[in-house]
Motif scaffolding. Structure first.
Motif, PDB file in Angstrom:
ATOM      1  N   GLU A 530       0.824  -1.204   0.000  1.00 41.11           N
ATOM      2  CA  GLU A 530       0.000   0.000   0.000  1.00 41.11           C
ATOM      3  C   GLU A 530       0.861   1.258   0.000  1.00 41.11           C
ATOM      4  OE1 GLU A 530      -3.186   0.220  -0.507  1.00 41.11           O
ATOM      5  OE2 GLU A 530      -3.328  -1.975  -0.663  1.00 41.11           O
ATOM      6  N   ILE A 531       1.938   1.256   0.747  1.00 36.69           N
ATOM      7  CA  ILE A 531       2.853   2.403   0.722  1.00 36.69           C
ATOM      8  C   ILE A 531       3.473   2.543  -0.667  1.00 36.69           C
ATOM      9  CG2 ILE A 531       5.066   3.256   1.606  1.00 36.69           C
ATOM     10  CD1 ILE A 531       4.259   2.117   4.338  1.00 36.69           C
ATOM     11  N   ASN A 532       3.871   1.429  -1.250  1.00 32.43           N
ATOM     12  CA  ASN A 532       4.478   1.450  -2.579  1.00 32.43           C
ATOM     13  C   ASN A 532       3.490   1.961  -3.633  1.00 32.43           C
ATOM     14  OD1 ASN A 532       6.934   0.738  -4.100  1.00 32.43           O
ATOM     15  ND2 ASN A 532       5.597  -0.724  -5.139  1.00 32.43           N
ATOM     16  N   ARG A 533       2.220   1.656  -3.432  1.00 35.32           N
ATOM     17  CA  ARG A 533       1.178   2.096  -4.369  1.00 35.32           C
ATOM     18  C   ARG A 533       1.048   3.618  -4.371  1.00 35.32           C
ATOM     19  NH1 ARG A 533      -3.573  -0.868  -5.982  1.00 35.32           N
ATOM     20  NH2 ARG A 533      -2.944  -2.506  -4.537  1.00 35.32           N
ATOM     21  N   HIS A 534       1.385   4.246  -3.262  1.00 28.93           N
ATOM     22  CA  HIS A 534       1.195   5.696  -3.128  1.00 28.93           C
ATOM     23  C   HIS A 534       2.487   6.383  -2.685  1.00 28.93           C
ATOM     24  CE1 HIS A 534      -3.110   5.080  -3.589  1.00 28.93           C
ATOM     25  NE2 HIS A 534      -3.068   4.182  -2.633  1.00 28.93           N
ATOM     26  N   LEU A 535       3.608   5.954  -3.243  1.00 28.63           N
ATOM     27  CA  LEU A 535       4.900   6.504  -2.828  1.00 28.63           C
ATOM     28  C   LEU A 535       4.958   8.026  -2.964  1.00 28.63           C
ATOM     29  CD1 LEU A 535       7.662   4.038  -4.094  1.00 28.63           C
ATOM     30  CD2 LEU A 535       7.009   4.552  -1.736  1.00 28.63           C
ATOM     31  N   HIS A 536       4.283   8.551  -3.990  1.00 24.79           N
ATOM     32  CA  HIS A 536       4.338  10.001  -4.196  1.00 24.79           C
ATOM     33  C   HIS A 536       3.797  10.760  -2.990  1.00 24.79           C
ATOM     34  CE1 HIS A 536       0.262   8.882  -5.366  1.00 24.79           C
ATOM     35  NE2 HIS A 536      -0.089  10.119  -5.116  1.00 24.79           N
ATOM     36  N   SER A 537       2.747  10.195  -2.332  1.00 20.81           N
ATOM     37  CA  SER A 537       2.188  10.842  -1.141  1.00 20.81           C
ATOM     38  C   SER A 537       3.202  10.875  -0.014  1.00 20.81           C
ATOM     39  CB  SER A 537       0.935  10.109  -0.661  1.00 20.81           C
ATOM     40  OG  SER A 537      -0.131  10.261  -1.557  1.00 20.81           O
ATOM     41  N   PHE A 538       3.890   9.754   0.169  1.00 27.31           N
ATOM     42  CA  PHE A 538       4.837   9.669   1.279  1.00 27.31           C
ATOM     43  C   PHE A 538       6.053  10.565   1.065  1.00 27.31           C
ATOM     44  CE2 PHE A 538       2.177   6.000   1.706  1.00 27.31           C
ATOM     45  CZ  PHE A 538       2.029   5.865   3.078  1.00 27.31           C
ATOM     46  N   VAL A 539       6.360  10.876  -0.209  1.00 28.47           N
ATOM     47  CA  VAL A 539       7.423  11.835  -0.509  1.00 28.47           C
ATOM     48  C   VAL A 539       6.896  13.258  -0.368  1.00 28.47           C
ATOM     49  CG1 VAL A 539       8.957  12.719  -2.303  1.00 28.47           C
ATOM     50  CG2 VAL A 539       8.653  10.252  -2.024  1.00 28.47           C
ATOM     51  N   THR A 540       5.756  13.546  -1.005  1.00 31.10           N
ATOM     52  CA  THR A 540       5.195  14.898  -1.008  1.00 31.10           C
ATOM     53  C   THR A 540       4.907  15.395   0.398  1.00 31.10           C
ATOM     54  OG1 THR A 540       4.196  14.494  -3.174  1.00 31.10           O
ATOM     55  CG2 THR A 540       3.308  16.325  -1.885  1.00 31.10           C
ATOM     56  N   PHE A 541       4.321  14.519   1.225  1.00 32.66           N
ATOM     57  CA  PHE A 541       3.964  14.922   2.587  1.00 32.66           C
ATOM     58  C   PHE A 541       5.116  14.749   3.574  1.00 32.66           C
ATOM     59  CE2 PHE A 541      -0.488  13.403   1.245  1.00 32.66           C
ATOM     60  CZ  PHE A 541      -0.828  14.663   0.772  1.00 32.66           C
ATOM     61  N   GLU A 542       6.277  14.320   3.065  1.00 36.20           N
ATOM     62  CA  GLU A 542       7.481  14.111   3.888  1.00 36.20           C
ATOM     63  C   GLU A 542       7.204  13.162   5.060  1.00 36.20           C
ATOM     64  OE1 GLU A 542       8.822  18.005   4.985  1.00 36.20           O
ATOM     65  OE2 GLU A 542       9.570  18.450   2.966  1.00 36.20           O
ATOM     66  N   ILE A 543       6.403  12.135   4.769  1.00 43.16           N
ATOM     67  CA  ILE A 543       6.150  11.101   5.771  1.00 43.16           C
ATOM     68  C   ILE A 543       7.358  10.179   5.877  1.00 43.16           C
ATOM     69  CG2 ILE A 543       4.631   9.172   6.396  1.00 43.16           C
ATOM     70  CD1 ILE A 543       2.438  10.570   4.742  1.00 43.16           C
ATOM     71  N   LEU A 544       7.990   9.914   4.740  1.00 44.39           N
ATOM     72  CA  LEU A 544       9.219   9.132   4.688  1.00 44.39           C
ATOM     73  C   LEU A 544      10.299   9.937   3.981  1.00 44.39           C
ATOM     74  CD1 LEU A 544       7.821   5.626   3.610  1.00 44.39           C
ATOM     75  CD2 LEU A 544       8.590   6.278   5.894  1.00 44.39           C
ATOM     76  N   THR A 545      11.531   9.721   4.387  1.00 43.99           N
ATOM     77  CA  THR A 545      12.646  10.344   3.688  1.00 43.99           C
ATOM     78  C   THR A 545      12.921   9.582   2.388  1.00 43.99           C
ATOM     79  OG1 THR A 545      14.330   8.951   4.723  1.00 43.99           O
ATOM     80  CG2 THR A 545      13.673  10.941   5.919  1.00 43.99           C
ATOM     81  N   CYS A 547      15.613   8.200   1.552  1.00 43.18           N
ATOM     82  CA  CYS A 547      16.344   6.987   1.921  1.00 43.18           C
ATOM     83  C   CYS A 547      15.374   5.903   2.387  1.00 43.18           C
ATOM     84  CB  CYS A 547      17.356   7.316   3.012  1.00 43.18           C
ATOM     85  SG  CYS A 547      18.357   5.893   3.524  1.00 43.18           S
ATOM     86  N   GLN A 548      14.393   6.295   3.170  1.00 42.35           N
ATOM     87  CA  GLN A 548      13.396   5.329   3.634  1.00 42.35           C
ATOM     88  C   GLN A 548      12.526   4.828   2.488  1.00 42.35           C
ATOM     89  OE1 GLN A 548      11.721   7.930   6.542  1.00 42.35           O
ATOM     90  NE2 GLN A 548      12.963   7.122   8.239  1.00 42.35           N
ATOM     91  N   ILE A 549      12.228   5.721   1.551  1.00 41.41           N
ATOM     92  CA  ILE A 549      11.468   5.304   0.362  1.00 41.41           C
ATOM     93  C   ILE A 549      12.225   4.225  -0.397  1.00 41.41           C
ATOM     94  CG2 ILE A 549      10.761   6.063  -1.939  1.00 41.41           C
ATOM     95  CD1 ILE A 549       8.775   6.908   0.131  1.00 41.41           C
ATOM     96  N   ALA A 550      13.540   4.398  -0.547  1.00 46.84           N
ATOM     97  CA  ALA A 550      14.351   3.385  -1.228  1.00 46.84           C
ATOM     98  C   ALA A 550      14.332   2.070  -0.473  1.00 46.84           C
ATOM     99  CB  ALA A 550      15.780   3.890  -1.386  1.00 46.84           C
ATOM    100  N   ALA A 553      11.301  -1.039  -1.298  1.00 44.02           N
ATOM    101  CA  ALA A 553      11.509  -2.147  -2.229  1.00 44.02           C
ATOM    102  C   ALA A 553      12.434  -3.205  -1.627  1.00 44.02           C
ATOM    103  CB  ALA A 553      12.074  -1.627  -3.545  1.00 44.02           C
ATOM    104  N   ARG A 554      13.476  -2.750  -0.907  1.00 45.43           N
ATOM    105  CA  ARG A 554      14.398  -3.713  -0.296  1.00 45.43           C
ATOM    106  C   ARG A 554      13.693  -4.550   0.770  1.00 45.43           C
ATOM    107  NH1 ARG A 554      17.887   0.831  -0.399  1.00 45.43           N
ATOM    108  NH2 ARG A 554      17.604   1.148   1.855  1.00 45.43           N
ATOM    109  N   MET A 555      12.814  -3.916   1.547  1.00 49.91           N
ATOM    110  CA  MET A 555      12.103  -4.663   2.578  1.00 49.91           C
ATOM    111  C   MET A 555      11.111  -5.643   1.956  1.00 49.91           C
ATOM    112  SD  MET A 555      11.634  -5.502   5.664  1.00 49.91           S
ATOM    113  CE  MET A 555      12.630  -4.306   6.548  1.00 49.91           C
ATOM    114  N   ILE A 556      10.450  -5.254   0.872  1.00 55.84           N
ATOM    115  CA  ILE A 556       9.545  -6.177   0.188  1.00 55.84           C
ATOM    116  C   ILE A 556      10.305  -7.418  -0.278  1.00 55.84           C
ATOM    117  CG2 ILE A 556       8.160  -6.495  -1.906  1.00 55.84           C
ATOM    118  CD1 ILE A 556       7.180  -3.618  -1.571  1.00 55.84           C
ATOM    119  N   GLU A 557      11.479  -7.202  -0.863  1.00 52.40           N
ATOM    120  CA  GLU A 557      12.288  -8.336  -1.317  1.00 52.40           C
ATOM    121  C   GLU A 557      12.737  -9.195  -0.142  1.00 52.40           C
ATOM    122  OE1 GLU A 557      16.424  -9.176  -3.806  1.00 52.40           O
ATOM    123  OE2 GLU A 557      15.295  -7.309  -4.128  1.00 52.40           O
TER     124      GLU A 557
END
Length: 583
Positions: A530-545, A547-550, A553-557
């Motif tokens: 769900e976070i990956n589906r809306h990554l733009h929100s988490f960047v735009t709203f500065e919910i995640l940095t 680095c955390q956004i990157a 994908a690593r955590m999913i793998e």
């Protein structure tokens, strides 16, 4: 307890193990409609199977009021044949349920016919002519004081009803919703039981026009009423009366409350749809993973598809969604069982694009998110199988069709999300404020942290609408919803996602020992999707940095690697015996 047994108990939810096992054996043993047959022949087989289920269960006549028993039947009906699921839900849960709930003993003949499946139940609400027409029905039932009956009439083509179970494949009784007119005045929306056809076809004054949908092969039809006489006892009055002097009285205080009371049987539909789409998702995922376990990739290594990280990400994410929707469905069934069909409390005159959120805001939005995510997940399963995913024998297309049909069934998903979003804004305006829900430490492998991040996105979406709407003060509700339609939809959907994640966390806490961390990984995989589906929100709203956004994908793998050794147990817990077809 083994992983399979613990997770199988979680999947069963509120169903007793022996009842669940008995339903499984019965439904999986039913003869299947011939996929090469026409819609009428397929529908006749569906109704034969529906009647067989009634003969098997001595308490089937009460399924409309027993959501726990009904959803156990619906689980395996959906797995066996999605068309049988829809027919069973409409007959027992909606049509017969309406009669039992709204009429008491007044509609005795309809109750008997529906309880015994002598006639098949139709739930006739939707009209062709207007979007969101449930709020302002055009079909009219006019009280005739001389005969003390009603004249049911379709005034124009746009007021024609469209519904499944409505064709000529069997005798039908339609629970028909119409605007009741008494002494020349509209007094609100009520339901009426109407005999629309018998073994010989449509009855006098009823026009039934077959119509087809590729999503579900069932006898859909358009119904038109030409001044059909309906007895007083066929009025599902829900406490309202018309006395001998023609004076109308209602327990509902306002038209909005009457609408919500009359539609409250829909409280049966949302847990039922949740059960159906979650069962269909489990079945589709089972087939897709079985295909990946026996099919090999081309090339020198000839590895099984399930051992490729690309396939694992697709299929384990699908598996996580199947568990997520199962947790949500079981929560809805539990809540519905606890409160029953008691009339909802109406908050003032609030009414949105649909009446569903006034009946049960949470469950209507849960149905919407479940149908949406099930459709996307089953499409991924179909695509992962190549040409095999398109074959009737592998059922995935049928399951996907059910999920896509549920976008409109039981209330349009998009309109539901819009209403939920708007209601959330109203509540925020009435509240004294909120605190910051940002987690202290961002741990993408911790379910509660992911839930907090999803909640934070909700908070930002709501704040963004508030900030933007300040530029248009004093707008009326309809104009506001039109202007911010897409933003409200996103907000309502985001709220529903947090509810799914919360349901998974609650289920995780019920598990012990080695099973709990495995389910925790499943919950994390869903949350990260769900976070990956809306990554733009988490960047735009500065919910995640960044680095955390990157790290998403690593955590999913990483989660896919952890879950790969458990995949057989995770699928076996679904107790679905289907595998990819062997031609």
């Amino acid at each position: 307890m083994t992983t399979v047994k613990a997770l199988a108990a979680l999947v069963r939810g509120h169903s007793e193990p022996d009842v669940y096992a008995s339903a499984r054996e019965f439904y999986l043993g039913l003869p299947q409609p011939d996929p090469a047959a026409d819609t009428e022949a397929r529908s006749r087989q569906v109704y034969t199977n529906l009647r067989a289920a009634v003969r098997r269960d001595k308490d089937a006549g009460l399924l409309g009021l027993d959501i726990g028993a009904l959803t156990t039947q619906l689980t395996w009906a959906a797995v066996t044949d999605p068309s049988l699921f829809i027919a069973t839900l409409l007959h027992h849960g909606m049509a017969h349920g309406s009669v039992l709930e709204l009429s008491g003993a007044d509609a005795e003949s309809a109750t008997t016919a529906l309880a015994t499946c002598t006639s098949i139940g139709v739930f006739a609400v939707t009209e062709l002519g207007s979007a969101g027409g449930h709020v302002a029905l055009q079909t009219v039932a006019t009280f005739d004081p001389d005969n003390r009956d009603f004249v049911l009439h379709t005034p124009h083509a746009g007021a024609r009803k469209i519904m499944a179970n409505a064709g000529d494949a069997a005798p039908k009784i339609a629970v028909t919703y119409a605007d009741l007119v008494v002494n020349g005045e509209s007094v609100g929306v009520f339901a009426f039981t109407v005999d629309v056809s018998n073994a010989a076809g449509p009855l006098t004054g009823v026009q039934v026009s077959p119509i087809h949908t590729p999503l579900l092969p069932l006898d859909y039809a358009i119904i038109r009423f030409d001044s059909v006489r309906v007895p007083y006892g066929s009025w599902l009055a829900d406490g309202a009366t018309i006395d001998q002097e023609g004076v109308f009285r209602d327990v509902a205080r306002t038209p909005a409350e009457r609408l919500t009371r009359s539609y409250r049987i829909l409280g049966n539909s949302w847990p039922s749809f949740l059960v159906g789409v979650s069962a269909a998702t489990r079945a589709g995922v089972t087939v897709a993973i079985s295909a990946a376990q026996v099919r090999k990739a081309s090339g020198a290594q000839q590895r099984y598809l399930i051992d490729l990280i690309s396939q694992q990400r697709t299929l384990l994410s699908a598996l996580a969604t199947a568990y997520a929707l199962t947790s949500l469905a079981n929560r809805a069934v539990g809540e519905r069982t606890a409160v029953g069909l008691s009339a909802p409390t109406i908050a003032g005159e609030r009414r949105g694009l649909t009446p569903w959120t006034a009946v049960n805001r949470a469950h209507s939005s849960w149905k919407a998110i479940a149908a949406d995510r099930a459709a996307a997940t089953l499409a991924d399963c179909r695509l992962s199988m190549g040409v095999q995913g398109t074959l009737t024998a592998n059922r995935v297309v049928a399951y996907e069709g059910l999920a896509r049909a549920c976008h409109a069934a039981g209330g349009d998903n998009t309109l539901t999300f819009v209403d939920v979003g708007y209601t959330l804004l109203e509540e925020a305006n009435e509240s004294s404020g909120e605190g910051d829900d940002r987690p202290d430490i961002i741990d993408l492998g911790e379910p509660n942290c992911l839930l907090a991040l999803l909640h934070r996105r909700v908070r930002h979406l709501r704040g963004e609408i508030h900030a933007s709407s300040a530029r248009h003060p004093g707008e009326d509700r309809a104009t506001f919803k039109d202007r911010y339609f897409h933003e409200l939809r996103d907000l309502g959907e985001a709220v529903a996602v947090t509810d799914v994640m919360a349901a998974m966390i609650d289920d995780m806490r019920k598990l012990d020992g080695h099973v709990r961390p495995v389910y925790g990984w499943i919950a994390c995989l869903f949350g990260l999707q769900e976070i990956n589906r809306h990554l733009h929100s988490f960047v735009t709203f500065e919910i995640l940095t960044r680095c955390q956004i990157a790290g998403v994908a690593r955590m999913i793998e990483s989660l896919c690697v952890r879950l790969r050794p458990h995949i057989v147990d995770l699928v076996d817990a679904f107790e679905i015996p289907f595998e990819i077809a062997d031609f």
